[in-house]
Scaffold this motif. Sequence first.
Motif, PDB file in Angstrom:
ATOM      1  N   GLY A  56       0.792  -1.223   0.000  1.00  0.00           N
ATOM      2  CA  GLY A  56       0.000   0.000   0.000  1.00  0.00           C
ATOM      3  C   GLY A  56       0.822   1.270   0.000  1.00  0.00           C
ATOM      4  N   SER A  57       2.087   1.180  -0.426  1.00  0.00           N
ATOM      5  CA  SER A  57       2.967   2.347  -0.346  1.00  0.00           C
ATOM      6  C   SER A  57       2.584   3.449  -1.328  1.00  0.00           C
ATOM      7  CB  SER A  57       4.419   1.930  -0.590  1.00  0.00           C
ATOM      8  OG  SER A  57       4.585   1.353  -1.871  1.00  0.00           O
ATOM      9  N   THR A  58       1.922   3.117  -2.430  1.00  0.00           N
ATOM     10  CA  THR A  58       1.534   4.150  -3.395  1.00  0.00           C
ATOM     11  C   THR A  58       0.558   5.135  -2.765  1.00  0.00           C
ATOM     12  OG1 THR A  58       1.847   2.619  -5.241  1.00  0.00           O
ATOM     13  CG2 THR A  58       0.504   4.573  -5.657  1.00  0.00           C
ATOM     14  N   THR A  59      -0.381   4.620  -1.992  1.00  0.00           N
ATOM     15  CA  THR A  59      -1.334   5.495  -1.300  1.00  0.00           C
ATOM     16  C   THR A  59      -0.617   6.377  -0.283  1.00  0.00           C
ATOM     17  OG1 THR A  59      -3.098   3.860  -1.533  1.00  0.00           O
ATOM     18  CG2 THR A  59      -3.389   5.540   0.167  1.00  0.00           C
ATOM     19  N   LEU A  60       0.291   5.782   0.490  1.00  0.00           N
ATOM     20  CA  LEU A  60       1.012   6.554   1.495  1.00  0.00           C
ATOM     21  C   LEU A  60       1.894   7.615   0.849  1.00  0.00           C
ATOM     22  CD1 LEU A  60       1.542   7.028   4.440  1.00  0.00           C
ATOM     23  CD2 LEU A  60       3.275   5.227   4.406  1.00  0.00           C
ATOM     24  N   MET A  61       2.433   7.323  -0.341  1.00  0.00           N
ATOM     25  CA  MET A  61       3.264   8.309  -1.037  1.00  0.00           C
ATOM     26  C   MET A  61       2.484   9.588  -1.318  1.00  0.00           C
ATOM     27  SD  MET A  61       5.391   5.995  -3.777  1.00  0.00           S
ATOM     28  CE  MET A  61       5.520   7.394  -4.879  1.00  0.00           C
ATOM     29  N   SER A  62       1.205   9.472  -1.643  1.00  0.00           N
ATOM     30  CA  SER A  62       0.387  10.656  -1.907  1.00  0.00           C
ATOM     31  C   SER A  62       0.248  11.505  -0.649  1.00  0.00           C
ATOM     32  CB  SER A  62      -1.007  10.234  -2.402  1.00  0.00           C
ATOM     33  OG  SER A  62      -0.915   9.510  -3.606  1.00  0.00           O
ATOM     34  N   LEU A  63       0.067  10.854   0.497  1.00  0.00           N
ATOM     35  CA  LEU A  63      -0.046  11.579   1.758  1.00  0.00           C
ATOM     36  C   LEU A  63       1.281  12.243   2.127  1.00  0.00           C
ATOM     37  CD1 LEU A  63      -2.100   8.934   3.797  1.00  0.00           C
ATOM     38  CD2 LEU A  63      -2.958  10.946   2.577  1.00  0.00           C
ATOM     39  N   ILE A  64       2.378  11.523   1.887  1.00  0.00           N
ATOM     40  CA  ILE A  64       3.703  12.065   2.192  1.00  0.00           C
ATOM     41  C   ILE A  64       3.995  13.282   1.323  1.00  0.00           C
ATOM     42  CG2 ILE A  64       6.180  11.598   2.013  1.00  0.00           C
ATOM     43  CD1 ILE A  64       5.583   8.731   2.873  1.00  0.00           C
ATOM     44  N   ALA A  65       3.647  13.197   0.030  1.00  0.00           N
ATOM     45  CA  ALA A  65       3.900  14.311  -0.881  1.00  0.00           C
ATOM     46  C   ALA A  65       3.160  15.573  -0.429  1.00  0.00           C
ATOM     47  CB  ALA A  65       3.488  13.930  -2.300  1.00  0.00           C
ATOM     48  N   ASP A  66       1.919  15.405   0.023  1.00  0.00           N
ATOM     49  CA  ASP A  66       1.151  16.556   0.501  1.00  0.00           C
ATOM     50  C   ASP A  66       1.783  17.152   1.752  1.00  0.00           C
ATOM     51  OD1 ASP A  66      -0.645  16.212  -1.553  1.00  0.00           O
ATOM     52  OD2 ASP A  66      -2.134  15.147  -0.339  1.00  0.00           O
ATOM     53  N   ALA A  67       2.176  16.288   2.698  1.00  0.00           N
ATOM     54  CA  ALA A  67       2.787  16.762   3.933  1.00  0.00           C
ATOM     55  C   ALA A  67       4.137  17.419   3.662  1.00  0.00           C
ATOM     56  CB  ALA A  67       2.954  15.604   4.916  1.00  0.00           C
ATOM     57  N   ALA A  68       4.905  16.844   2.723  1.00  0.00           N
ATOM     58  CA  ALA A  68       6.214  17.400   2.381  1.00  0.00           C
ATOM     59  C   ALA A  68       6.065  18.805   1.806  1.00  0.00           C
ATOM     60  CB  ALA A  68       6.924  16.490   1.387  1.00  0.00           C
ATOM     61  N   ALA A  69       5.114  18.984   0.904  1.00  0.00           N
ATOM     62  CA  ALA A  69       4.901  20.303   0.298  1.00  0.00           C
ATOM     63  C   ALA A  69       4.472  21.322   1.347  1.00  0.00           C
ATOM     64  CB  ALA A  69       3.849  20.195  -0.805  1.00  0.00           C
ATOM     65  N   GLU A  70       3.648  20.899   2.279  1.00  0.00           N
ATOM     66  CA  GLU A  70       3.151  21.809   3.310  1.00  0.00           C
ATOM     67  C   GLU A  70       4.247  22.262   4.257  1.00  0.00           C
ATOM     68  OE1 GLU A  70      -0.148  21.836   6.960  1.00  0.00           O
ATOM     69  OE2 GLU A  70      -0.068  20.169   5.514  1.00  0.00           O
TER      70      GLU A  70
END
Length: 212
Positions: free
Chosen positions: A46-60
Amino acid sequence: MRLSFLAVASAAAALSLVRAPRAPPCWCAPVTKPRRIFFNRVPKCGSTTLMSLIADAAAEHGFTSLRSPDFTHEHLSRAQRQAFVRFFATSAPPFVFNRHLHFVRFDEFAQNMAPVYMNLVRDPAAIRTSDFYFHRECVCTTRGAWCRTEWHRASPALCNRTIDDFYADMRTPVAMPGRLTAYFCGHEKECALLPTRAYGLGAEPSEGAREP
């Protein structure tokens, strides 16, 4: 320590850039202000889903999100591991990097900037099942470039086969280290042994978490 708790604690450490969690009572306490985060992606967890969350948090929070284009080379030579550690040492923080890679000991090369490790794990039986159908779909339907060398295997016998059929046809069980073992144990020679022996170098598995 249970394997599942290690994953949760590691994730909490890395995501402390979003919120400051209370430190769990173990050696893997969260880093207050992580600068280099390595999301080491165990396949089919399920890492693809978590990558989307990480990308959002990283940008913020001002982190650069870096993604490796290499999806096939999970196990590295010593020279490749050294180059990988050098990449982390020379890349400008803060960043979050993700790749499919067996555990790398950064202290093997006398680096004092070991990253915060992040892993997402899954029930081993679910990993094996997901992996089976993912590969079958690539060979039989999507014909992805990454499985090109397996295209010749496409046939009704394979493409209509279920994982239950696969295991029912096995006369002798295949002994091999599972993916969880390799990703948490690493590149040491012992990690190529059976999971029950290799786990001593990595995290202690939870009940029922051993690969079949």
